[in-house]
Write a protein that holds these residues in place. Structure first.
Motif, mmCIF file in Angstrom:
data_model
loop_
_atom_site.group_PDB
_atom_site.id
_atom_site.type_symbol
_atom_site.label_atom_id
_atom_site.label_comp_id
_atom_site.label_asym_id
_atom_site.label_seq_id
_atom_site.Cartn_x
_atom_site.Cartn_y
_atom_site.Cartn_z
ATOM 1 N N ASP A 6 0.835 -1.205 0.000
ATOM 2 C CA ASP A 6 0.000 0.000 0.000
ATOM 3 C C ASP A 6 0.871 1.258 0.000
ATOM 4 O O ASP A 6 0.585 2.225 -0.696
ATOM 5 N N SER A 10 1.019 3.845 -3.252
ATOM 6 C CA SER A 10 0.599 5.235 -3.037
ATOM 7 C C SER A 10 1.787 6.198 -2.944
ATOM 8 O O SER A 10 1.593 7.395 -2.794
ATOM 9 N N GLU A 66 3.770 6.602 -0.484
ATOM 10 C CA GLU A 66 3.572 7.245 0.812
ATOM 11 C C GLU A 66 4.806 8.029 1.242
ATOM 12 O O GLU A 66 5.923 7.534 1.184
#
Length: 179
Positions: free
Chosen positions: A119, A123, A125
């Motif tokens: 994830d 993304s 992040e």
């Protein structure tokens, strides 16, 4: 058994190589930490990226060296209890511990940490701190480190079974070098 012992040797070589390469990350962490402190106190400035890099490096050393630590028998043991037993009994205790404690824990952590890494990667992040770093490399260290530890567990399991079945000499002092 010969093929399994070759696999064990390969796993040992990989973890030994990664462990020795990771030694250099300690030096990098010291240089980054020292440089950050000098800049902070002499120029009265700092960057969150440098602080985050420090904990990324510490995490890398800790996680990537777990398998190496197990290979070198430098992990926490219950030698006070099993040190009095024969090498055969010690091998059985190690097999039990690897199968029923280590593998469930390391596999669970790998399985649970992979989606968190993925994830973060998908993304892209970023740290919530100003000037912080991208997070996915640090999150990747968790499943990779626990994979290396699990692989070393496989290697140690093979070596103990080989010893118990007579396909390998007595484990020797390296197996239980600390009391």
């Amino acid at each position: 058994m010969r093929a399994l012992l070759k696999l064990s040797g390969l796993i040992d070589a990989v973890n030994d190589g990664i462990g020795k390469l990771t030694y250099w990350l300690v030096l990098v962490a010291v240089v980054v930490s020292s440089g950050n402190a000098v800049i902070r106190y002499t120029l009265n400035t700092s960057s969150n990226a440098w602080l985050e890099l420090q904990w990324y490096l510490f995490s890398a050393v800790f996680l990537l060296c777990a398998g190496y630590t197990f290979l070198r028998n430098e992990h926490i043991r219950i030698d006070i209890v099993i040190g009095r037993f024969s090498k055969r009994v010690q091998s059985w205790v190690d097999i039990f511990g690897i199968l029923f404690f280590m593998f469930p824990m390391t596999i669970l952590i790998m399985v649970l940490s992979w989606p968190m890494f993925w994830d973060s990667y998908v993304s892209n992040e970023m740290s919530s701190d100003a000037g912080g770093l991208v997070r996915w490399p640090a999150k990747l260290l968790v499943p990779v480190g626990f994979f290396l530890l699990t692989a070393q567990g496989v290697s140690e399991l093979i070596k103990r079974i080989a010893y118990l079945t007579g396909h390998r000499d007595e484990p020797g002092e390296k197996m239980h070098s600390h009391s």
